[in-house]
Scaffold this motif. Structure first.
Motif, mmCIF file in Angstrom:
data_model
loop_
_atom_site.group_PDB
_atom_site.id
_atom_site.type_symbol
_atom_site.label_atom_id
_atom_site.label_comp_id
_atom_site.label_asym_id
_atom_site.label_seq_id
_atom_site.Cartn_x
_atom_site.Cartn_y
_atom_site.Cartn_z
ATOM 1 N N GLY A 170 55.385 51.211 38.717
ATOM 2 C CA GLY A 170 56.256 52.145 39.431
ATOM 3 C C GLY A 170 55.988 52.209 40.931
ATOM 4 O O GLY A 170 56.668 52.929 41.656
ATOM 5 N N GLN A 171 55.002 51.436 41.421
ATOM 6 C CA GLN A 171 54.620 51.553 42.838
ATOM 7 C C GLN A 171 55.027 50.330 43.664
ATOM 8 O O GLN A 171 54.472 50.079 44.742
ATOM 9 N N GLY A 172 55.958 49.542 43.126
ATOM 10 C CA GLY A 172 56.407 48.350 43.867
ATOM 11 C C GLY A 172 55.376 47.232 43.850
ATOM 12 O O GLY A 172 55.404 46.329 44.685
ATOM 13 N N ILE A 173 54.453 47.316 42.890
ATOM 14 C CA ILE A 173 53.341 46.358 42.860
ATOM 15 C C ILE A 173 53.248 45.729 41.479
ATOM 16 O O ILE A 173 53.364 46.430 40.463
ATOM 17 N N LYS A 174 53.023 44.423 41.459
ATOM 18 C CA LYS A 174 52.748 43.769 40.178
ATOM 19 C C LYS A 174 51.255 43.484 40.097
ATOM 20 O O LYS A 174 50.688 42.832 40.971
ATOM 21 N N GLY A 175 50.617 43.985 39.051
ATOM 22 C CA GLY A 175 49.205 43.663 38.817
ATOM 23 C C GLY A 175 49.152 42.328 38.103
ATOM 24 O O GLY A 175 49.634 42.195 36.981
ATOM 25 N N LEU A 176 48.598 41.316 38.782
ATOM 26 C CA LEU A 176 48.633 39.964 38.206
ATOM 27 C C LEU A 176 47.453 39.682 37.285
ATOM 28 O O LEU A 176 47.601 39.110 36.218
ATOM 29 N N ASP A 177 46.255 40.068 37.744
ATOM 30 C CA ASP A 177 45.061 39.675 36.974
ATOM 31 C C ASP A 177 43.838 40.380 37.565
ATOM 32 O O ASP A 177 43.951 41.095 38.560
ATOM 33 N N TYR A 178 42.696 40.124 36.937
ATOM 34 C CA TYR A 178 41.420 40.676 37.415
ATOM 35 C C TYR A 178 40.491 39.529 37.803
ATOM 36 O O TYR A 178 40.511 38.479 37.163
ATOM 37 N N LEU A 179 39.670 39.779 38.811
ATOM 38 C CA LEU A 179 38.638 38.804 39.188
ATOM 39 C C LEU A 179 37.279 39.477 39.079
ATOM 40 O O LEU A 179 37.052 40.510 39.720
ATOM 41 N N PHE A 180 36.397 38.885 38.306
ATOM 42 C CA PHE A 180 35.050 39.455 38.156
ATOM 43 C C PHE A 180 34.062 38.619 38.944
ATOM 44 O O PHE A 180 33.871 37.444 38.646
ATOM 45 N N VAL A 225 41.320 43.484 41.697
ATOM 46 C CA VAL A 225 42.584 43.352 40.985
ATOM 47 C C VAL A 225 43.524 42.558 41.892
ATOM 48 O O VAL A 225 43.705 42.897 43.064
ATOM 49 N N ALA A 226 44.073 41.464 41.345
ATOM 50 C CA ALA A 226 44.995 40.634 42.130
ATOM 51 C C ALA A 226 46.386 41.248 42.027
ATOM 52 O O ALA A 226 46.942 41.380 40.935
ATOM 53 N N LEU A 227 46.909 41.657 43.184
ATOM 54 C CA LEU A 227 48.213 42.335 43.228
ATOM 55 C C LEU A 227 49.239 41.480 43.958
ATOM 56 O O LEU A 227 48.889 40.704 44.845
ATOM 57 N N MET A 228 50.496 41.694 43.607
ATOM 58 C CA MET A 228 51.581 41.015 44.338
ATOM 59 C C MET A 228 52.739 41.986 44.521
ATOM 60 O O MET A 228 52.913 42.905 43.697
#
Ligand code: BEZ
Length: 337
Positions: free
Chosen positions: A147-157, A250-253
């Motif tokens: 809902g925030q105009g953001i796509k959560g793509l993946d996580y990096l550890f 968190v990788a965001l787009m």
């Protein structure tokens, strides 16, 4: 006879032409290269260029370039060049920046389900945390950003949290009592330390070195990688390698940009970020001993504290945060052994 030979020759030439055409179309086949559209993306993050998150960003850049046949280029803005994480998330949401590697700690202030990742001692090691990326609950947590105009793509550890102390060897959680302790400005992390009696100080990364050097803080919650890249061994004598929490980026787009891409191009993005995440966790896991040795060689006393001593505080965390959000509870139920 002459006529027959002519027909035969014509047929032969025709067959040769067909064969050549078939062969050349076979050798020209290229891997699916998406829509043909060209992109120059921007990615922002907060760590210095020698931290694993930056190396993961470089790997992402390389993978995008390779998988798109050069159509997707990436400009990387490290070390908070584009501002704080709040600024970066705003830029990603508005579309002026395309990607970000943002701490789950910051995101937990915008999307509380990210708090789940700070359940203390939820994973036995970094590989176990990495495997959790592919679970339903981890994906649902990414989805809470929708809902925030953001796509959560993946996580990096790229490491777990450890505790560094200026000049006190803390051997059990109760020794934290009364210490001014730097903790990332994120309520779940701060609550964990408060439950053990520390006084959490909310300091962003760039302010930590001076604060411990001048005695404003007695210690800090940190990762090993950043301990080295920020030279905290110069100002902290003791390092308890507790590995008490994971520390995902968190990788965001930007959501619209992703939505408008062709399915093939989305696949290039998804697979490139996956490759970067796998690279980060594999490289970082192999460095654990080397990092401890680097700090120890630089004069820091490196030691461990038994996880069992933290059990009452783990329980307090679960009891406080589980009921606040169904996804946090699902996370705890899934991973707590
Ligand atoms: C920190 O704020 O502790 C931190 C942020 C990013 C990477 C490593 C550490």
């Amino acid at each position: 006879m002459k006529g027959l030979r002519k027909i035969g020759l014509t047929l032969l030439i025709f067959v040769l032409m067909l064969t050549t055409a078939a062969c050349s179309s076979e050798t020209d086949v290229k891997p699916a290269a998406g829509s043909g559209e060209k992109y120059t993306f921007k990615l922002a993050h907060i760590t210095p260029t020698d931290h694993m998150w930056h190396k993961a960003a470089e790997k992402f850049k390389e993978e995008l370039d390779k998988r798109s046949d050069g159509r997707m280029q990436l400009e990387i803005y490290p070390a908070s060049q584009l501002g704080t994480e709040a600024d970066m998330v705003q830029q990603i949401s508005s579309g002026s920046v395309d990607f970000g590697f943002i701490t789950a700690a910051y995101l937990s202030s915008r999307a509380p389900a990210f708090t789940a990742w700070f359940s203390p001692y939820a994973f036995k090691d970094l590989e176990a945390a990495n495997a959790a990326r592919d679970t339903e609950v981890a994906k649902k947590i990414l989805g809470t950003l929708d809902g925030q105009g953001i796509k959560g793509l993946d996580y990096l550890f790229a490491g777990n949290r450890v505790m560094l102390f200026k000049d006190k060897e803390v051997k059990k959680p109760e020794d934290l009592k009364g210490l001014a302790f730097r903790v990332t400005p994120s309520p779940p992390l701060q609550d964990f330390y408060k439950s053990m009696g520390a006084s959490p100080e909310s300091l962003p990364l760039p302010e930590v070195y001076a604060a411990i050097q001048t005695g404003v803080i007695d210690g800090m919650d940190m990762d090993l990688d950043a301990s080295i890249t920020n030279k905290y061994h110069e100002v902290a004598k003791y390092g308890a390698v507790t590995n008490h929490m994971v520390w995902p980026a968190v990788a965001l787009m930007n959501k619209d940009k992703y939505a408008k891409m062709s399915e093939d191009d989305k696949k290039i993005i998804d697979e490139s970020i996956k490759a970067a995440a796998e690279y980060a966790v594999k490289t970082r896991s192999a460095q654990e001993e080397e990092f401890k040795k680097t700090l120890s060689d630089a004069g820091m006393k490196i030691y461990e504290i038994d996880q069992e001593l933290f059990e009452p505080y783990i329980k307090q965390f679960d009891e406080k945060y589980g009921p606040t959000d169904p996804l946090i509870q699902e996370f705890i139920d899934t991973f707590r052994k």
